[in-house]
Write a protein that holds these residues in place. Structure first.
Motif, PDB file in Angstrom:
ATOM      1  N   LYS B  34       7.197   4.636  -3.750  1.00  0.00           N
ATOM      2  CA  LYS B  34       6.791   3.488  -4.561  1.00  0.00           C
ATOM      3  C   LYS B  34       5.442   2.953  -4.092  1.00  0.00           C
ATOM      4  O   LYS B  34       5.267   2.604  -2.935  1.00  0.00           O
ATOM      5  N   PRO B  35       4.453   2.898  -4.972  1.00  0.00           N
ATOM      6  CA  PRO B  35       3.163   2.384  -4.551  1.00  0.00           C
ATOM      7  C   PRO B  35       3.194   0.862  -4.437  1.00  0.00           C
ATOM      8  O   PRO B  35       4.117   0.213  -4.927  1.00  0.00           O
ATOM      9  N   TYR B  36       2.179   0.327  -3.783  1.00  0.00           N
ATOM     10  CA  TYR B  36       2.098  -1.118  -3.585  1.00  0.00           C
ATOM     11  C   TYR B  36       1.383  -1.715  -4.794  1.00  0.00           C
ATOM     12  O   TYR B  36       0.166  -1.845  -4.818  1.00  0.00           O
ATOM     13  N   TRP B  37       2.147  -2.063  -5.823  1.00  0.00           N
ATOM     14  CA  TRP B  37       1.571  -2.465  -7.106  1.00  0.00           C
ATOM     15  C   TRP B  37       0.625  -3.653  -7.028  1.00  0.00           C
ATOM     16  O   TRP B  37      -0.469  -3.607  -7.618  1.00  0.00           O
ATOM     17  N   PRO B  38       0.983  -4.755  -6.346  1.00  0.00           N
ATOM     18  CA  PRO B  38       0.062  -5.901  -6.345  1.00  0.00           C
ATOM     19  C   PRO B  38      -1.332  -5.521  -5.858  1.00  0.00           C
ATOM     20  O   PRO B  38      -2.337  -5.980  -6.416  1.00  0.00           O
ATOM     21  N   ALA B 136       3.463   6.440   0.520  1.00  0.00           N
ATOM     22  CA  ALA B 136       3.107   5.478  -0.522  1.00  0.00           C
ATOM     23  C   ALA B 136       1.609   5.387  -0.828  1.00  0.00           C
ATOM     24  O   ALA B 136       1.234   5.357  -2.002  1.00  0.00           O
ATOM     25  N   PRO B 137       0.702   5.363   0.173  1.00  0.00           N
ATOM     26  CA  PRO B 137      -0.728   5.309  -0.173  1.00  0.00           C
ATOM     27  C   PRO B 137      -1.188   6.503  -0.996  1.00  0.00           C
ATOM     28  O   PRO B 137      -1.998   6.333  -1.923  1.00  0.00           O
ATOM     29  N   PHE B 138      -0.653   7.683  -0.701  1.00  0.00           N
ATOM     30  CA  PHE B 138      -1.019   8.867  -1.485  1.00  0.00           C
ATOM     31  C   PHE B 138      -0.623   8.684  -2.945  1.00  0.00           C
ATOM     32  O   PHE B 138      -1.408   8.960  -3.855  1.00  0.00           O
ATOM     33  N   VAL B 139       0.606   8.202  -3.139  1.00  0.00           N
ATOM     34  CA  VAL B 139       1.073   8.004  -4.509  1.00  0.00           C
ATOM     35  C   VAL B 139       0.212   6.955  -5.209  1.00  0.00           C
ATOM     36  O   VAL B 139      -0.191   7.128  -6.364  1.00  0.00           O
ATOM     37  N   GLY B 140      -0.085   5.868  -4.480  1.00  0.00           N
ATOM     38  CA  GLY B 140      -0.912   4.812  -5.059  1.00  0.00           C
ATOM     39  C   GLY B 140      -2.262   5.349  -5.490  1.00  0.00           C
ATOM     40  O   GLY B 140      -2.745   5.075  -6.606  1.00  0.00           O
ATOM     41  N   ALA B 141      -2.898   6.143  -4.605  1.00  0.00           N
ATOM     42  CA  ALA B 141      -4.213   6.692  -4.942  1.00  0.00           C
ATOM     43  C   ALA B 141      -4.115   7.665  -6.103  1.00  0.00           C
ATOM     44  O   ALA B 141      -4.984   7.710  -6.975  1.00  0.00           O
ATOM     45  N   ALA B 142      -3.030   8.444  -6.145  1.00  0.00           N
ATOM     46  CA  ALA B 142      -2.874   9.404  -7.243  1.00  0.00           C
ATOM     47  C   ALA B 142      -2.691   8.683  -8.573  1.00  0.00           C
ATOM     48  O   ALA B 142      -3.129   9.167  -9.620  1.00  0.00           O
ATOM     49  N   LEU B 143      -2.077   7.515  -8.516  1.00  0.00           N
ATOM     50  CA  LEU B 143      -1.850   6.778  -9.761  1.00  0.00           C
ATOM     51  C   LEU B 143      -3.079   5.988 -10.190  1.00  0.00           C
ATOM     52  O   LEU B 143      -3.170   5.552 -11.331  1.00  0.00           O
ATOM     53  N   TRP B 144      -4.013   5.772  -9.260  1.00  0.00           N
ATOM     54  CA  TRP B 144      -5.131   4.870  -9.518  1.00  0.00           C
ATOM     55  C   TRP B 144      -5.934   5.227 -10.779  1.00  0.00           C
ATOM     56  O   TRP B 144      -6.155   4.339 -11.614  1.00  0.00           O
ATOM     57  N   PRO B 145      -6.368   6.505 -10.980  1.00  0.00           N
ATOM     58  CA  PRO B 145      -7.166   6.790 -12.173  1.00  0.00           C
ATOM     59  C   PRO B 145      -6.434   6.425 -13.456  1.00  0.00           C
ATOM     60  O   PRO B 145      -7.017   5.829 -14.363  1.00  0.00           O
TER      61      PRO B 145
END
Lengths: 321, 161
Positions: B34-38, B136-145
């Motif tokens: 789970k990425p850190y949404w906020p 989690a940071p990897f997932v967050g970065a992957a979702l960023w674009p």
């Protein structure tokens, strides 16, 4: 806002004011953290803010409940029939066992009355539902839908059909937070069912298991041994299943055996849980008795102030008795 | 006037949505991912909107997240403040990065955030988390674009600043 525009985003050099502001906010956050960690008054703020926070929890829990409703709605009939039949069989079996146990329990009760002990086999429980809210990864916390208004207090043990789940650690007006037995900060006094050895089961840092790091080297512990609560410490009532030993090996220090156990409660999937009431039977030494002596109003009146002395000693004497 | 109000509501709405999605649980298998949404939403707004995001806002939002999370008051406030400060400081450069470079920058920010969280937890006396904690940071970065493009697209459609 408009004032900050001119130095809002310089291409290279940052402004000193921005850094100062950062330092201010970081310091504020650190002060808050230290105060909260030392005094724990976060719960009081949360209790006050509960009117805002609790609807949000319900809102955030809605996807999980929705998923559950959907799975029920779209489950095919055959599976539901099968499940229903299985539950009916389970109930039949449990009832049969209960009927056989009833006589034994009654006998037990009578014998215990003869022995003048106060253990009772009755359960005083309250049914609660788990709210599907994520309170942070690896936090081993679960939110329940009952709170202070339903008479929940911190420290109440929580069980499900298979065993001990954890205990309530924090209570809001209509919700409460429970700590699971697998939390690294949680410990429960257990007894090994087969041998009667008493030890402690701690939560472990890597996920859903318990660790028992302090078993004597000569103790007889095998894989498959069941762990029950021992009732020492007075928080968890004795005799509830906690887990089953899955591995035993000498600890890295070489001074103890270390065992790992799988919790018997269904920690990941429990929708309904039971909260125990009034179960903590005081274990350990009795509370210290207030020192007895002659009643205070018989004490000799000091020579100095007879009027004041005559009126003041009365309340403490009443309180002491 | 109403356009301005709409954009304000949109801004606040996305932030509240990010707090809510922080609370929404994922199935057990996906929970560590789970990425850190906020942080992601705040990053988007600090890059895109010129003067809405400030350190004070990040602090307040962190406090709200802490109240919801119930862990340690000030923990997320600290993390979000640090994150937004870095993002605002390098805003002019981050905005003109190509997407892959921006994603790398976001990844670095999220990783920094995790390290901060680790430091706070260790100081608070919690045990070290397992290895899957760092996913989690990897997932967050992957979702960023995707998040960036989606939010940008929605903003264009609603024609708000």
């Amino acid at each position: 806002m408009a004032l900050a525009r001119e130095d809002a985003s310089p291409l290279f050099a940052g402004s000193v004011a921005g850094t100062l502001r950062l330092i201010f906010y970081l310091a504020l956050a650190m002060v808050l953290m230290v105060l909260d960690h030392r005094n724990g008054w976060m719960w009081r703020i949360r209790y006050a803010a509960a009117a805002v926070v609790e609807p949000l929890y319900r809102l955030a829990g809605m996807p999980a409940t929705g998923m559950r409703t959907l799975t029920v709605a779209f489950a095919d009939r055959q599976r539901l029939t099968e499940q229903n039949q299985r539950l009916g069989e389970d109930l039949l079996l449990a009832n049969a066992k209960l009927n056989r146990m009833a006589a034994v329990a009654e006998q037990n009760q009578r014998l215990k009355e003869l022995l003048d002990t106060q253990h009772s086999l009755e359960l005083n429980v309250q049914l609660a539902r788990v709210i599907g809210v994520d309170l942070g990864a690896y936090r081993h916390r679960v939110m329940l839908n009952l709170g202070a208004r339903d008479g929940i207090r911190p420290g109440q043990p929580v069980i499900d059909a298979r065993g001990v789940m954890g205990q309530v650690i924090e209570v809001l007006p209509t919700t409460s937070v429970m700590m699971l037995v697998t939390d690294p900060n949680h410990a429960v006094p257990v007894v090994i069912e087969r041998t009667g050895l008493r030890t402690m089961a701690y939560g472990s840092r890597d996920g859903n298991q318990l660790s028992l790091p302090t078993i004597p080297l000569v103790a007889d512990v095998k894989v498959g041994d069941r762990l029950l609560t021992s009732g020492l410490g007075g928080r968890f009532p004795p005799g509830f299943p906690v887990g089953e030993v899955t591995a035993v090996a000498p600890a890295p220090t070489g001074m103890f055996l270390e065992a790992h156990a799988r919790p018997s409660a269904d920690l990941n999937r429990s929708g309904d849980v039971l909260l125990l009431h009034d179960q903590a039977e005081p274990a350990g030494p009795p509370a210290p008795v207030t020192p007895m002596g002659p009643p205070a109003d018989l004490a000799p009146v000091p020579a100095g102030a007879p009027a004041a002395a005559a009126s003041t000693p009365a309340p403490p004497a009443g309180a002491a008795r | 006037m109403s356009r301005q109000r709409l954009s304000l509501w949109w801004f606040v709405g996305t932030l509240v949505f990010s707090l809510l999605s922080m609370l929404v649980p994922l199935p057990d298998v996906l929970a560590p991912f789970k990425p850190y949404w906020p942080a992601l939403f705040l990053l988007y707004w600090s890059l895109e909107s010129n003067d809405r995001v400030s350190l004070g806002l990040a602090f307040l939002m962190g406090l709200a997240a802490d109240l919801l999370d119930g862990v340690l008051l000030g923990e997320q406030a600290l993390r979000l403040c640090a994150l937004v400060f870095i993002a605002l400081r390098f805003r002019s450069r981050l905005r003109f990065f190509p997407m892959w470079q921006q994603t790398l920058a976001v990844f670095a920010l999220l990783l920094n955030d995790r390290v901060l969280l680790l430091v706070v937890r260790v100081f608070a006396g919690d045990p070290l988390p397992p290895a899957s904690w760092w996913v989690a940071p990897f997932v967050g970065a992957a979702l960023w674009p995707f998040l960036f493009l989606l939010l940008d697209d929605l903003r264009m459609r609603l024609r708000i600043q």
